[in-house]
Design a protein around this motif. Structure first.
Motif, PDB file in Angstrom:
ATOM      1  N   ARG A  30      11.565   5.964  -3.047  1.00  0.00           N
ATOM      2  CA  ARG A  30      11.149   5.432  -1.743  1.00  0.00           C
ATOM      3  C   ARG A  30      10.011   4.432  -1.953  1.00  0.00           C
ATOM      4  O   ARG A  30       9.020   4.760  -2.590  1.00  0.00           O
ATOM      5  CB  ARG A  30      10.702   6.565  -0.821  1.00  0.00           C
ATOM      6  N   VAL A  31      10.175   3.245  -1.410  1.00  0.00           N
ATOM      7  CA  VAL A  31       9.167   2.191  -1.544  1.00  0.00           C
ATOM      8  C   VAL A  31       8.514   1.984  -0.183  1.00  0.00           C
ATOM      9  O   VAL A  31       9.195   1.775   0.818  1.00  0.00           O
ATOM     10  CB  VAL A  31       9.801   0.874  -2.032  1.00  0.00           C
ATOM     11  N   PHE A  32       7.195   2.082  -0.157  1.00  0.00           N
ATOM     12  CA  PHE A  32       6.408   1.863   1.056  1.00  0.00           C
ATOM     13  C   PHE A  32       5.632   0.576   0.856  1.00  0.00           C
ATOM     14  O   PHE A  32       4.760   0.503   0.004  1.00  0.00           O
ATOM     15  CB  PHE A  32       5.461   3.035   1.309  1.00  0.00           C
ATOM     16  N   LYS A  33       5.977  -0.442   1.632  1.00  0.00           N
ATOM     17  CA  LYS A  33       5.329  -1.747   1.477  1.00  0.00           C
ATOM     18  C   LYS A  33       4.130  -1.844   2.408  1.00  0.00           C
ATOM     19  O   LYS A  33       4.162  -1.363   3.526  1.00  0.00           O
ATOM     20  CB  LYS A  33       6.320  -2.857   1.766  1.00  0.00           C
ATOM     21  N   LEU A  35       0.163  -4.322   2.779  1.00  0.00           N
ATOM     22  CA  LEU A  35      -0.529  -5.526   2.330  1.00  0.00           C
ATOM     23  C   LEU A  35      -0.903  -5.356   0.866  1.00  0.00           C
ATOM     24  O   LEU A  35      -1.392  -4.299   0.465  1.00  0.00           O
ATOM     25  CB  LEU A  35      -1.785  -5.759   3.167  1.00  0.00           C
ATOM     26  N   LYS A  36      -0.656  -6.387   0.071  1.00  0.00           N
ATOM     27  CA  LYS A  36      -0.955  -6.285  -1.359  1.00  0.00           C
ATOM     28  C   LYS A  36      -2.420  -5.980  -1.551  1.00  0.00           C
ATOM     29  O   LYS A  36      -3.245  -6.527  -0.844  1.00  0.00           O
ATOM     30  CB  LYS A  36      -0.570  -7.580  -2.069  1.00  0.00           C
ATOM     31  N   PRO A  37      -2.805  -5.118  -2.432  1.00  0.00           N
ATOM     32  CA  PRO A  37      -2.004  -4.325  -3.359  1.00  0.00           C
ATOM     33  C   PRO A  37      -1.798  -2.904  -2.859  1.00  0.00           C
ATOM     34  O   PRO A  37      -1.898  -1.954  -3.620  1.00  0.00           O
ATOM     35  CB  PRO A  37      -2.862  -4.349  -4.609  1.00  0.00           C
ATOM     36  N   ARG A  38      -1.539  -2.703  -1.590  1.00  0.00           N
ATOM     37  CA  ARG A  38      -1.542  -1.364  -1.021  1.00  0.00           C
ATOM     38  C   ARG A  38      -0.184  -0.683  -0.936  1.00  0.00           C
ATOM     39  O   ARG A  38      -0.089   0.423  -0.431  1.00  0.00           O
ATOM     40  CB  ARG A  38      -2.180  -1.409   0.366  1.00  0.00           C
ATOM     41  N   GLY A  39       0.870  -1.294  -1.386  1.00  0.00           N
ATOM     42  CA  GLY A  39       2.165  -0.631  -1.369  1.00  0.00           C
ATOM     43  C   GLY A  39       2.199   0.487  -2.400  1.00  0.00           C
ATOM     44  O   GLY A  39       1.389   0.530  -3.326  1.00  0.00           O
ATOM     45  N   PHE A  40       3.130   1.433  -2.220  1.00  0.00           N
ATOM     46  CA  PHE A  40       3.273   2.511  -3.196  1.00  0.00           C
ATOM     47  C   PHE A  40       4.705   3.031  -3.180  1.00  0.00           C
ATOM     48  O   PHE A  40       5.506   2.666  -2.328  1.00  0.00           O
ATOM     49  CB  PHE A  40       2.264   3.643  -2.943  1.00  0.00           C
ATOM     50  N   GLU A  41       5.033   3.873  -4.175  1.00  0.00           N
ATOM     51  CA  GLU A  41       6.367   4.445  -4.306  1.00  0.00           C
ATOM     52  C   GLU A  41       6.283   5.959  -4.419  1.00  0.00           C
ATOM     53  O   GLU A  41       5.293   6.490  -4.905  1.00  0.00           O
ATOM     54  CB  GLU A  41       7.061   3.890  -5.549  1.00  0.00           C
ATOM     55  N   GLU A  42       7.357   6.616  -3.979  1.00  0.00           N
ATOM     56  CA  GLU A  42       7.480   8.065  -4.137  1.00  0.00           C
ATOM     57  C   GLU A  42       8.858   8.389  -4.707  1.00  0.00           C
ATOM     58  O   GLU A  42       9.836   7.727  -4.375  1.00  0.00           O
ATOM     59  CB  GLU A  42       7.319   8.792  -2.801  1.00  0.00           C
ATOM     60  N   GLN A  43       8.904   9.405  -5.548  1.00  0.00           N
ATOM     61  CA  GLN A  43      10.156   9.868  -6.143  1.00  0.00           C
ATOM     62  C   GLN A  43      10.162  11.390  -6.142  1.00  0.00           C
ATOM     63  O   GLN A  43       9.168  12.009  -6.507  1.00  0.00           O
ATOM     64  CB  GLN A  43      10.288   9.354  -7.582  1.00  0.00           C
ATOM     65  N   ASP A  44      11.269  11.984  -5.718  1.00  0.00           N
ATOM     66  CA  ASP A  44      11.412  13.441  -5.732  1.00  0.00           C
ATOM     67  C   ASP A  44      12.055  13.894  -7.036  1.00  0.00           C
ATOM     68  O   ASP A  44      12.929  13.213  -7.584  1.00  0.00           O
ATOM     69  CB  ASP A  44      12.267  13.907  -4.556  1.00  0.00           C
ATOM     70  N   PHE A  45      11.620  15.061  -7.505  1.00  0.00           N
ATOM     71  CA  PHE A  45      12.134  15.667  -8.731  1.00  0.00           C
ATOM     72  C   PHE A  45      12.413  17.145  -8.478  1.00  0.00           C
ATOM     73  O   PHE A  45      11.773  17.760  -7.613  1.00  0.00           O
ATOM     74  CB  PHE A  45      11.098  15.579  -9.859  1.00  0.00           C
ATOM     75  N   GLN A  46      13.338  17.727  -9.268  1.00  0.00           N
ATOM     76  CA  GLN A  46      13.582  19.161  -9.229  1.00  0.00           C
ATOM     77  C   GLN A  46      13.730  19.679 -10.657  1.00  0.00           C
ATOM     78  O   GLN A  46      14.381  19.044 -11.495  1.00  0.00           O
ATOM     79  CB  GLN A  46      14.825  19.510  -8.426  1.00  0.00           C
ATOM     80  N   CYS A  47      13.128  20.831 -10.922  1.00  0.00           N
ATOM     81  CA  CYS A  47      13.164  21.453 -12.241  1.00  0.00           C
ATOM     82  C   CYS A  47      14.505  22.145 -12.449  1.00  0.00           C
ATOM     83  O   CYS A  47      14.974  22.892 -11.581  1.00  0.00           O
ATOM     84  CB  CYS A  47      12.018  22.450 -12.382  1.00  0.00           C
ATOM     85  N   LEU A  48      15.103  21.927 -13.607  1.00  0.00           N
ATOM     86  CA  LEU A  48      16.378  22.561 -13.935  1.00  0.00           C
ATOM     87  C   LEU A  48      16.214  24.036 -14.279  1.00  0.00           C
ATOM     88  O   LEU A  48      17.171  24.795 -14.195  1.00  0.00           O
ATOM     89  CB  LEU A  48      17.046  21.831 -15.107  1.00  0.00           C
ATOM     90  N   THR A  58       2.713   7.083  -6.225  1.00  0.00           N
ATOM     91  CA  THR A  58       1.790   6.131  -6.841  1.00  0.00           C
ATOM     92  C   THR A  58       0.698   5.706  -5.863  1.00  0.00           C
ATOM     93  O   THR A  58      -0.109   4.831  -6.179  1.00  0.00           O
ATOM     94  CB  THR A  58       2.537   4.877  -7.355  1.00  0.00           C
ATOM     95  N   ASP A  59       0.658   6.329  -4.689  1.00  0.00           N
ATOM     96  CA  ASP A  59      -0.378   6.026  -3.690  1.00  0.00           C
ATOM     97  C   ASP A  59      -1.738   6.435  -4.249  1.00  0.00           C
ATOM     98  O   ASP A  59      -1.953   7.595  -4.588  1.00  0.00           O
ATOM     99  CB  ASP A  59      -0.089   6.765  -2.389  1.00  0.00           C
ATOM    100  N   LYS A  60      -2.655   5.487  -4.346  1.00  0.00           N
ATOM    101  CA  LYS A  60      -3.955   5.789  -4.954  1.00  0.00           C
ATOM    102  C   LYS A  60      -4.809   6.716  -4.098  1.00  0.00           C
ATOM    103  O   LYS A  60      -5.776   7.278  -4.571  1.00  0.00           O
ATOM    104  CB  LYS A  60      -4.719   4.501  -5.255  1.00  0.00           C
ATOM    105  N   ASN A  61      -4.467   6.889  -2.815  1.00  0.00           N
ATOM    106  CA  ASN A  61      -5.248   7.749  -1.935  1.00  0.00           C
ATOM    107  C   ASN A  61      -4.679   9.163  -1.803  1.00  0.00           C
ATOM    108  O   ASN A  61      -5.261   9.993  -1.128  1.00  0.00           O
ATOM    109  CB  ASN A  61      -5.343   7.120  -0.539  1.00  0.00           C
ATOM    110  N   GLY A  62      -3.557   9.430  -2.427  1.00  0.00           N
ATOM    111  CA  GLY A  62      -2.914  10.731  -2.290  1.00  0.00           C
ATOM    112  C   GLY A  62      -2.914  11.517  -3.596  1.00  0.00           C
ATOM    113  O   GLY A  62      -3.519  11.126  -4.586  1.00  0.00           O
ATOM    114  N   VAL A  63      -2.219  12.621  -3.580  1.00  0.00           N
ATOM    115  CA  VAL A  63      -2.055  13.462  -4.758  1.00  0.00           C
ATOM    116  C   VAL A  63      -0.895  12.901  -5.573  1.00  0.00           C
ATOM    117  O   VAL A  63       0.163  12.585  -5.022  1.00  0.00           O
ATOM    118  CB  VAL A  63      -1.767  14.924  -4.342  1.00  0.00           C
TER     119      VAL A  63
END
Length: 70
Positions: A30-33, A35-48, A58-63
């Motif tokens: 997921r790409v969240f656009k 104002l530069k350079p404030r966009g970020f991406e998220e990706q979900d994962f699951q353990c096998l 990649t949001d610098k303000n989040g976990v």
């Protein structure tokens, strides 16, 4: 079900921490656009192994690695 040791360690990783070898991508990146350079991406994962679910952001303000429980 309890989470595995690798997932316990994963939840403590920083933004640059790579997913452990048994975490697989779920869905599309997921790409969240903003104002530069404030966009970020998220990706979900699951353990096998333990089926734990994570979101990496990649949001610098989040976990960086969020472990979803429940």
């Amino acid at each position: 079900m309890d989470i595995c040791k690798q997932c316990e360690d994963q939840a403590k990783k920083t933004r640059n921490g790579k997913p452990h070898e048994l975490l697989t991508k779920v869905d599309e990146n997921r790409v969240f656009k903003g104002l530069k350079p404030r966009g970020f991406e998220e990706q979900d994962f699951q353990c096998l192994t333990c089926r734990a679910k994570f979101t990496h952001s990649t949001d610098k303000n989040g976990v960086a690695w969020t472990l979803w429980q429940g």
